[in-house]
Scaffold this active site. Structure first.
Site, short mmCIF file in Angstrom:
data_model
loop_
_atom_site.label_atom_id
_atom_site.label_comp_id
_atom_site.label_asym_id
_atom_site.label_seq_id
_atom_site.Cartn_x
_atom_site.Cartn_y
_atom_site.Cartn_z
N ARG A 228 52.58 -45.77 -19.76
CA ARG A 228 52.59 -45.49 -21.19
C ARG A 228 51.14 -45.34 -21.66
O ARG A 228 50.27 -46.13 -21.24
CB ARG A 228 53.26 -46.62 -21.99
CG ARG A 228 54.77 -46.64 -21.91
CD ARG A 228 55.42 -45.46 -22.65
NE ARG A 228 56.87 -45.50 -22.61
CZ ARG A 228 57.62 -44.91 -21.66
NH1 ARG A 228 57.04 -44.23 -20.69
NH2 ARG A 228 58.93 -44.97 -21.72
N GLU A 257 52.22 -38.40 -28.44
CA GLU A 257 52.89 -37.32 -27.69
C GLU A 257 53.74 -36.51 -28.67
O GLU A 257 54.43 -37.11 -29.50
CB GLU A 257 53.77 -37.89 -26.58
CG GLU A 257 52.96 -38.63 -25.52
CD GLU A 257 53.81 -39.19 -24.36
OE1 GLU A 257 55.01 -38.89 -24.31
OE2 GLU A 257 53.26 -39.91 -23.53
N HIS A 276 54.18 -35.77 -19.78
CA HIS A 276 55.25 -36.76 -19.59
C HIS A 276 56.39 -36.18 -18.73
O HIS A 276 57.53 -36.08 -19.16
CB HIS A 276 55.78 -37.22 -20.96
CG HIS A 276 56.37 -38.60 -20.93
ND1 HIS A 276 56.18 -39.51 -21.94
CD2 HIS A 276 57.16 -39.23 -20.02
CE1 HIS A 276 56.83 -40.63 -21.66
NE2 HIS A 276 57.43 -40.48 -20.49
N1 LIG Z 1 55.88 -41.17 -17.09
C1 LIG Z 1 57.19 -41.30 -17.09
O1 LIG Z 1 57.92 -40.34 -17.23
C2 LIG Z 1 57.81 -42.63 -16.86
C3 LIG Z 1 57.17 -43.80 -17.23
N2 LIG Z 1 57.77 -45.02 -17.00
C4 LIG Z 1 57.06 -46.24 -17.36
O2 LIG Z 1 56.87 -47.04 -16.19
C5 LIG Z 1 57.05 -48.40 -16.54
C6 LIG Z 1 57.39 -49.21 -15.30
O3 LIG Z 1 58.70 -48.91 -14.87
P1 LIG Z 1 59.42 -49.78 -13.74
O4 LIG Z 1 58.60 -49.86 -12.52
O5 LIG Z 1 60.80 -49.26 -13.62
O6 LIG Z 1 59.45 -51.21 -14.44
P2 LIG Z 1 59.60 -52.63 -13.75
O7 LIG Z 1 59.97 -53.57 -14.85
O8 LIG Z 1 60.47 -52.54 -12.55
O9 LIG Z 1 58.11 -52.95 -13.24
C7 LIG Z 1 57.07 -53.36 -14.06
C8 LIG Z 1 56.32 -54.49 -13.34
O10 LIG Z 1 55.18 -54.83 -14.12
C9 LIG Z 1 55.00 -56.24 -14.00
N3 LIG Z 1 54.19 -56.73 -15.10
C10 LIG Z 1 54.57 -57.07 -16.35
N4 LIG Z 1 53.51 -57.45 -17.08
C11 LIG Z 1 52.44 -57.36 -16.26
C12 LIG Z 1 51.06 -57.60 -16.45
N5 LIG Z 1 50.57 -58.01 -17.62
N6 LIG Z 1 50.24 -57.38 -15.40
C13 LIG Z 1 50.71 -56.97 -14.20
N7 LIG Z 1 52.01 -56.71 -13.97
C14 LIG Z 1 52.86 -56.90 -15.00
C15 LIG Z 1 56.40 -56.82 -13.96
O11 LIG Z 1 56.40 -58.09 -13.33
C16 LIG Z 1 57.15 -55.76 -13.16
O12 LIG Z 1 57.21 -56.10 -11.78
C17 LIG Z 1 58.15 -48.36 -17.61
O13 LIG Z 1 58.11 -49.49 -18.44
C18 LIG Z 1 57.86 -47.07 -18.36
O14 LIG Z 1 57.06 -47.33 -19.48
C19 LIG Z 1 58.99 -45.09 -16.40
C20 LIG Z 1 59.66 -43.96 -16.03
C21 LIG Z 1 59.14 -42.64 -16.25
O1 LIG Z 2 61.95 -43.41 -18.46
C1 LIG Z 2 60.88 -43.51 -19.07
O2 LIG Z 2 60.39 -44.57 -19.45
C2 LIG Z 2 60.16 -42.30 -19.35
O3 LIG Z 2 59.03 -42.36 -19.75
C3 LIG Z 2 60.84 -41.02 -19.16
O4 LIG Z 2 60.54 -40.27 -20.25
P1 LIG Z 2 61.59 -39.30 -20.98
O5 LIG Z 2 62.68 -40.17 -21.47
O6 LIG Z 2 62.01 -38.35 -19.92
O7 LIG Z 2 60.79 -38.68 -22.07
#
Ligand SMILES: NC(=O)C1=CN([C@@H]2O[C@H](COP(=O)(O)OP(=O)(O)OC[C@H]3O[C@@H](n4cnc5c(N)ncnc54)[C@H](O)[C@@H]3O)[C@@H](O)[C@H]2O)C=CC1
Ligand SMILES: O=C(O)C(=O)COP(=O)(O)O
Length: 313
Positions: A228, A257, A276
Site C-alpha cells: 500500500r 490512486e 495497482h
Molecule cells: N498491489 C496489489 O494489487 C496488492 C496488494 N496487497 C497488499 O499486500 C498486503 C499483504 O497481503 P498478505 O500477504 O496477503 O497479508 P498477510 O496478512 O498474509 O501478511 C502480512 C504479514 O505482515 C506481518 N506484519 C504485520 N505488521 C507488521 C510489521 N509492523 N512489521 C513486519 N511485519 C508485519 C504480519 O505478521 C503478516 O505475516 C495486503 O494487506 C494488501 O495491502 C495485496 C494484494 C494485492
Molecule cells: O487485494 C488487494 O489488496 C489489492 O490491492 C488488489 O487491488 P484491487 O482490489 O484489484 O484494486
C-alpha cells in the site's frame, strides 16, 4: 423479494453466474464514487468492492446490507468496526491472489535490475545504444529483504528460490524457514539489495518507511512496494531517489490512486511505476470473483463465510 448484490465495478462472469444461480439479482454499478454507490446500492443485501473507501456513512445508505466482500485481500479502506457494529460481515479473498502478486513483485524486481522498461522505451525512441551507458545488475548473489512474511511475502520467497539469492525477512509473527532467515527490521534496510514491502496498511505500518530507512539502505539497493502506498513517505522517497540514497524503486501502489501525473515520482528515470496491477490477471480476477461471490452466497443463505481462511496457495 429477490435479494440484490451490488457490484460498483463489474467482475468476471464466473462470479456473476454464482450469484444469479443462487437466485440473487446482480446490480452492476457505474463506479466507486461515494454518492454513486449510495444511490445504486440502496437496496443491496451484499456489495462486492475494490480498494475504495467503504465507511459507516455508506453502510447507512444500504439498510439491507449483510455482507461487504472485498474482491482482493487488503481491507484497510473498509471500516470494519462500523460494519461489526451494524452486524455486517466483511470478507476477502486471501487464497486467490498471493501467487499472482508474488509473480508481479518478482517481475518488477527483474525489470528494475535489467532496466527493461527504459531499454524498451529507448528502442521505441530509435535509441538502440541506450544500453551502452545503462548496464543492468545481476540478481544472483544478492540479498532480498522481505518486510511482512505473510501469504504474499512467503510466495515471493518461494518464487525466488531458484535465483541464487539470500532471502531475509522481518515479521514479528513469523519463523525462519529452510531458505529464509528472520532478522530484525534494521538488518533488512542495512543489508538487503532489494527491500520488498508486503506489509498490511495498519496504524503501525503507516508512513513507517521514510528518510531514516532510505539513509540506512545501501546506495545501490532498490525498494519494491506492492502493498500500500501509505506505508511509504512518498515525498521522502522522491528525495532519496533524486539524491541517490537508493538506486531505484518499483511501485505498484500510491498514497493517491490513480497517481496524478503531477506527482513528483512521475518522470523520475530510476522508478518503475505500475497502476495497482499486482493481482490484475485473467486467472486471478476470475478466482477472486469466485471466492468472493461464494462467500456472499453463504452469508445471504445464513451460513458462515469460508473464503477468508488464512491459507497459502
Ligand atoms: N498491489 C496489489 O494489487 C496488492 C496488494 N496487497 C497488499 O499486500 C498486503 C499483504 O497481503 P498478505 O500477504 O496477503 O497479508 P498477510 O496478512 O498474509 O501478511 C502480512 C504479514 O505482515 C506481518 N506484519 C504485520 N505488521 C507488521 C510489521 N509492523 N512489521 C513486519 N511485519 C508485519 C504480519 O505478521 C503478516 O505475516 C495486503 O494487506 C494488501 O495491502 C495485496 C494484494 C494485492
Ligand atoms: O487485494 C488487494 O489488496 C489489492 O490491492 C488488489 O487491488 P484491487 O482490489 O484489484 O484494486
Amino acid at each position: 423479494m429477490t435479494k440484490q448484490v451490488y457490484l460498483p465495478d463489474d467482475v468476471p462472469s464466473v462470479g456473476k453466474k454464482i450469484l444469479t444461480e443462487a437466485g440473487f439479482e446482480v446490480v452492476i454499478g457505474s463506479g466507486r464514487e461515494r454518492q454513486t454507490m449510495k444511490q445504486e446500492g440502496a437496496q443491496a443485501s451484499a456489495v462486492l468492492i475494490g480498494t475504495q473507501t467503504f465507511d459507516g456513512d455508506i453502510m447507512d445508505s444500504m439498510p439491507n446490507l449483510k455482507v461487504i466482500a472485498r474482491n482482493g485481500v487488503g481491507y484497510d479502506a473498509v471500516d470494519v468496526d462500523a460494519a461489526t457494529k451494524r452486524g455486517i460481515y466483511v470478507v476477502n479473498t486471501p487464497k486467490a491472489l498471493s501467487g499472482s502478486v508474488a509473480e508481479t513483485a518478482v517481475s518488477e524486481l527483474l525489470a528494475i535490475s535489467k532496466n527493461l522498461y527504459q531499454n524498451s522505451a529507448a528502442i521505441h525512441d530509435d535509441n538502440w545504444n541506450y544500453r551502452k551507458a545503462h548496464p543492468g545488475r545481476d540478481v544472483a548473489g544478492k540479498t532480498v529483504g522481505i518486510l511482512g512474511f505473510g501469504r504474499i511475502g512467503q510466495q515471493v520467497a518461494k518464487k525466488l528460490s531458484g535465483f541464487d539469492v539470500k532471502i531475509i525477512a522481518y515479521d514479528p509473527f513469523a519463523k525462519s524457514t529452510n531458505n529464509v532467515e528472520i532478522v530484525d527490521r534494521e538488518t533488512i534496510f542495512k543489508t538487503a539489495d532489494y527491500v520488498m514491502v508486503h506489509l498490511p496498511a495498519i496504524p503501525e505500518t503507516k508512513h513507517s518507511i521514510g528518510s531514516a530507512e532510505f539513509k540506512m539502505m545501501k546506495n545501490d539497493a532498490y525498494l519494491i512496494n506492492m502493498a500500500r502506498g501509505v506505508i511509504i513517505v512518498e515525498s521522502e522517497l522522491v528525495t532519496a531517489l533524486k539524491n541517490g540514497d537508493i538506486a531505484g524503486a518499483a511501485l505498484d501502489v500510491f498514497e493517491e490512486e490513480p497517481l496524478p501525473v503531477t506527482n513528483p515520482l512521475v518522470g523520475l528515470d530510476n522508478v518503475l511505476l505500475t497502476p495497482h496491477i499486482a493481482s490484475n490477471t485473467i486467472e486471478t480476477k476470475a478466482q477472486m470473483a469466485t471466492d468472493a461471490t461464494k462467500d456472499i452466497v453463504r452469508v445471504l443463505q445464513g451460513k458462515m463465510p469460508e473464503a477468508n481462511v488464512n491459507q497459502l496457495n
